[in-house]
Write a protein that holds these residues in place. Sequence first.
Motif, PDB file in Angstrom:
ATOM      1  N   VAL A 253       1.847  -8.212  11.199  1.00 17.44           N
ATOM      2  CA  VAL A 253       2.986  -8.445  12.305  1.00 17.44           C
ATOM      3  C   VAL A 253       4.053  -7.640  11.291  1.00 17.44           C
ATOM      4  N   LEU A 254       4.376  -8.525  10.835  1.00 17.37           N
ATOM      5  CA  LEU A 254       5.590  -7.761  10.484  1.00 17.37           C
ATOM      6  C   LEU A 254       5.675  -6.934   9.650  1.00 17.37           C
ATOM      7  N   GLU A 255       4.387  -6.146   8.542  1.00 20.88           N
ATOM      8  CA  GLU A 255       4.063  -5.008   8.064  1.00 20.88           C
ATOM      9  C   GLU A 255       4.725  -4.035   8.876  1.00 20.88           C
ATOM     10  N   SER A 256       4.004  -4.347  10.328  1.00 20.04           N
ATOM     11  CA  SER A 256       3.675  -3.165  11.236  1.00 20.04           C
ATOM     12  C   SER A 256       5.139  -2.708  11.875  1.00 20.04           C
ATOM     13  N   GLU A 257       6.020  -4.539  11.623  1.00 25.48           N
ATOM     14  CA  GLU A 257       7.513  -3.810  12.996  1.00 25.48           C
ATOM     15  C   GLU A 257       8.680  -3.786  12.149  1.00 25.48           C
ATOM     16  N   VAL A 258       9.024  -3.519  10.816  1.00 23.26           N
ATOM     17  CA  VAL A 258      10.260  -3.455   9.810  1.00 23.26           C
ATOM     18  C   VAL A 258       9.695  -2.118   9.325  1.00 23.26           C
ATOM     19  N   ASP A 259      10.476  -0.875   9.185  1.00 22.56           N
ATOM     20  CA  ASP A 259      10.753   0.217   8.725  1.00 22.56           C
ATOM     21  C   ASP A 259      11.547   0.101   7.606  1.00 22.56           C
ATOM     22  N   GLY A 260      10.417   0.869   6.012  1.00 23.06           N
ATOM     23  CA  GLY A 260      11.042   0.250   5.065  1.00 23.06           C
ATOM     24  C   GLY A 260      10.622   1.117   4.250  1.00 23.06           C
ATOM     25  N   ASP A 261      10.753   0.989   2.751  1.00 23.74           N
ATOM     26  CA  ASP A 261       9.827   1.484   2.183  1.00 23.74           C
ATOM     27  C   ASP A 261       9.130   0.293   0.963  1.00 23.74           C
ATOM     28  N   PHE A 262       7.481   0.197   0.938  1.00 28.11           N
ATOM     29  CA  PHE A 262       7.159  -1.495   0.372  1.00 28.11           C
ATOM     30  C   PHE A 262       5.834  -1.299   0.638  1.00 28.11           C
ATOM     31  N   LEU A 263       5.518  -2.009  -0.129  1.00 25.15           N
ATOM     32  CA  LEU A 263       3.743  -1.389  -0.271  1.00 25.15           C
ATOM     33  C   LEU A 263       3.386  -2.857   0.631  1.00 25.15           C
ATOM     34  N   VAL A 264       1.951  -2.335   1.394  1.00 24.52           N
ATOM     35  CA  VAL A 264       0.829  -3.618   1.964  1.00 24.52           C
ATOM     36  C   VAL A 264      -0.314  -3.845   1.045  1.00 24.52           C
ATOM     37  N   GLN A 265      -0.707  -5.252   1.347  1.00 28.24           N
ATOM     38  CA  GLN A 265      -1.973  -4.888   0.879  1.00 28.24           C
ATOM     39  C   GLN A 265      -2.784  -4.260   1.036  1.00 28.24           C
ATOM     40  N   ASN A 266      -4.040  -3.595   0.160  1.00 29.80           N
ATOM     41  CA  ASN A 266      -4.534  -2.014   0.185  1.00 29.80           C
ATOM     42  C   ASN A 266      -3.802  -0.596   0.573  1.00 29.80           C
ATOM     43  N   ASP A 267      -2.976  -1.487  -0.181  1.00 32.28           N
ATOM     44  CA  ASP A 267      -2.370   0.555   0.161  1.00 32.28           C
ATOM     45  C   ASP A 267      -2.859   1.633  -0.308  1.00 32.28           C
ATOM     46  N   PRO A 268      -2.994   2.648   0.497  1.00 34.75           N
ATOM     47  CA  PRO A 268      -3.432   4.351  -0.327  1.00 34.75           C
ATOM     48  C   PRO A 268      -3.123   4.607  -1.363  1.00 34.75           C
ATOM     49  N   ARG A 269      -1.373   3.667  -2.064  1.00 33.48           N
ATOM     50  CA  ARG A 269      -0.544   3.945  -2.773  1.00 33.48           C
ATOM     51  C   ARG A 269      -0.897   3.667  -4.257  1.00 33.48           C
TER      52      ARG A 269
END
Length: 260
Positions: A186-202
């Motif tokens: 939920v937080l990852e979808s609501e917060v703008d900014g440059d950060f990597l998330v679990q299973n990030d394609p990067r």
Amino acid sequence: MADLDTVVLYRAPTTVADAEEIAAWLRARLDSRVEIRVRERFLDRVRGDDTTDLAEAFAAARIHSPYERETGTSMLGVVRYEERTLTEPERGGGVLYDGLAVQRALNRRLPAEEASLSTLHVALLDRTLATWGDHDGRWHKRVHVLGQPTLVSVPGLYEAPAKPEAYYQEQQKHALVSGDAPPREVLESEVDGDFLVQNDPRTTETLKGYVLQAAHYVETGEAFCDVDTCRLSNPHRQPGVVEAQLRDPEFCERHATRYG
């Protein structure tokens, strides 16, 4: 410092990290005399037929509390959990380990003919690792633990560097309203900014710099670059990781002469 002949990179099949792509990138940057090999999961190679011994080592490296230096347990249930996780890694997760203790345990299991620093083992792991900070009396999650073998924690890439300040502000706001922190997704979808998330394609692209750091450390004795935008730097915040690993230029002027 050592004369590096071979880098052996190990896959982490339960993660999105692509070891072959990382290896190809590494070949283009290291001296052509250094052979880059890719092997299957590191823990499969070193655990042998009897998983109990290595499971006990992981159990002994478990961190109980962020502020408690003492680690480990010999409880049978925990050892059995670690045994299952060694053979069925997709069933693991949510455990924090002393990275240096794990590294020592794995170093003892390297084959004698490959134990010297002329052959560097770099294991992509699906475990979350930390090291103890004497300066502040707490454990700190790490993306990697340099040395032999170098351990690169794929979940550590998402968890160790701090998120943007807005992430924690949103987390606190949710806690005030609901009395509990919202799910990470939920937080990852609501917060703008440059950060990597679990299973990030990067993930694969980002890990390239961390793997190169392992070889650079063995060859030169230099752990990290002081220039924040260099792929050999060690940012403590997610926006810094994105800037260093995913933005141009790849290297500072000094390291560009060696790897650019």
